[in-house]
Design a protein around this motif. Structure first.
Motif, PDB file in Angstrom:
ATOM      1  N   SER A   1       0.836  -1.191   0.000  1.00 49.56           N
ATOM      2  CA  SER A   1       0.000   0.000   0.000  1.00 49.56           C
ATOM      3  C   SER A   1       0.874   1.245   0.000  1.00 49.56           C
ATOM      4  O   SER A   1       2.043   1.203   0.431  1.00 49.56           O
ATOM      5  N   VAL A   2       0.296   2.337  -0.470  1.00 48.34           N
ATOM      6  CA  VAL A   2       0.987   3.623  -0.444  1.00 48.34           C
ATOM      7  C   VAL A   2       0.002   4.671   0.045  1.00 48.34           C
ATOM      8  O   VAL A   2      -1.092   4.817  -0.515  1.00 48.34           O
ATOM      9  N   ALA A   3       0.365   5.355   1.097  1.00 50.64           N
ATOM     10  CA  ALA A   3      -0.502   6.385   1.672  1.00 50.64           C
ATOM     11  C   ALA A   3      -0.326   7.700   0.908  1.00 50.64           C
ATOM     12  O   ALA A   3       0.578   7.836   0.080  1.00 50.64           O
ATOM     13  N   SER A   4      -1.177   8.655   1.200  1.00 54.15           N
ATOM     14  CA  SER A   4      -1.126   9.925   0.477  1.00 54.15           C
ATOM     15  C   SER A   4       0.157  10.695   0.753  1.00 54.15           C
ATOM     16  O   SER A   4       0.565  11.534  -0.052  1.00 54.15           O
TER      17      SER A   4
ATOM     18  N   ASN B   1       3.941   0.322   2.541  1.00 55.26           N
ATOM     19  CA  ASN B   1       3.931  -0.823   3.444  1.00 55.26           C
ATOM     20  C   ASN B   1       3.818  -2.084   2.596  1.00 55.26           C
ATOM     21  O   ASN B   1       3.097  -2.093   1.581  1.00 55.26           O
ATOM     22  N   TYR B   2       4.518  -3.133   3.002  1.00 52.40           N
ATOM     23  CA  TYR B   2       4.533  -4.379   2.240  1.00 52.40           C
ATOM     24  C   TYR B   2       4.269  -5.564   3.143  1.00 52.40           C
ATOM     25  O   TYR B   2       4.668  -5.588   4.309  1.00 52.40           O
ATOM     26  N   ALA B   3       3.624  -6.580   2.581  1.00 57.01           N
ATOM     27  CA  ALA B   3       3.517  -7.852   3.268  1.00 57.01           C
ATOM     28  C   ALA B   3       4.918  -8.456   3.372  1.00 57.01           C
ATOM     29  O   ALA B   3       5.749  -8.282   2.468  1.00 57.01           O
TER      30      ALA B   3
ATOM     31  N   SER C   1       4.192   2.039  -6.267  1.00 53.12           N
ATOM     32  CA  SER C   1       4.350   3.481  -6.470  1.00 53.12           C
ATOM     33  C   SER C   1       3.037   4.056  -6.966  1.00 53.12           C
ATOM     34  O   SER C   1       2.175   3.330  -7.498  1.00 53.12           O
ATOM     35  N   MET C   2       2.878   5.346  -6.757  1.00 56.12           N
ATOM     36  CA  MET C   2       1.685   6.037  -7.250  1.00 56.12           C
ATOM     37  C   MET C   2       2.100   7.382  -7.835  1.00 56.12           C
ATOM     38  O   MET C   2       2.865   8.118  -7.215  1.00 56.12           O
ATOM     39  N   SER C   3       1.598   7.683  -9.013  1.00 58.76           N
ATOM     40  CA  SER C   3       1.931   8.940  -9.681  1.00 58.76           C
ATOM     41  C   SER C   3       0.663   9.594 -10.198  1.00 58.76           C
ATOM     42  O   SER C   3      -0.400   8.975 -10.264  1.00 58.76           O
TER      43      SER C   3
END
Length: 126
Positions: free
Chosen positions: A49-52, A57-59, A69-71
């Motif tokens: 997951s990636v927070a704002s 966080n990874y398993a 990643s988020m873009s």
């Protein structure tokens, strides 16, 4: 909110795949996004997951092998998951998910995500 997932497929153990999910139509841009997978006959499990604020966080099972990643792409957010050194136990349907809570933090469990994509299949052969 709309999700458009892509990138699933079949690969041999040790190979790589990259999953992408375009998220659009959200009213509030600060949200957590993540990937959740469901192996055949098993419960859903959070993968990454990636927070704002950009924190990730990874398993434990994917640490060191997967990268999230988020873009921003105009009016869409692109959530990506780079998966390396794939193992047969990574076989699952992978879902893109979003958690719309003020502040943009991530949920404690995968079932708390508020919206989900349709899923994309990842098959790893030994």
């Amino acid at each position: 909110v709309q999700f458009m997932e892509s990138g699933g497929g079949s690969v041999q153990a040790g190979g790589s795949l990259r999953l992408s999910c375009a998220v659009s139509g959200y009213a509030y841009s600060r949200f957590c996004a993540g990937w959740v997978r469901q192996p055949p006959g098993k419960e859903r499990e959070g993968v990454a997951s990636v927070a704002s604020d950009g924190s990730t966080n990874y398993a434990d099972s994917v640490k060191g092998r997967f990268s999230i990643s988020m873009s921003q792409d105009n009016d869409k957010k692109i959530l990506s998951l780079q998966m390396n050194s794939l193992k047969p136990e990574d076989n699952a349907t992978y879902y893109c998910a979003a958690y719309f809570v003020y502040g943009g933090s991530c949920p404690r469990t995968p079932y708390e995500y508020t919206m989900w994509g349709r899923g994309t299949q990842v098959t790893v052969s030994s």
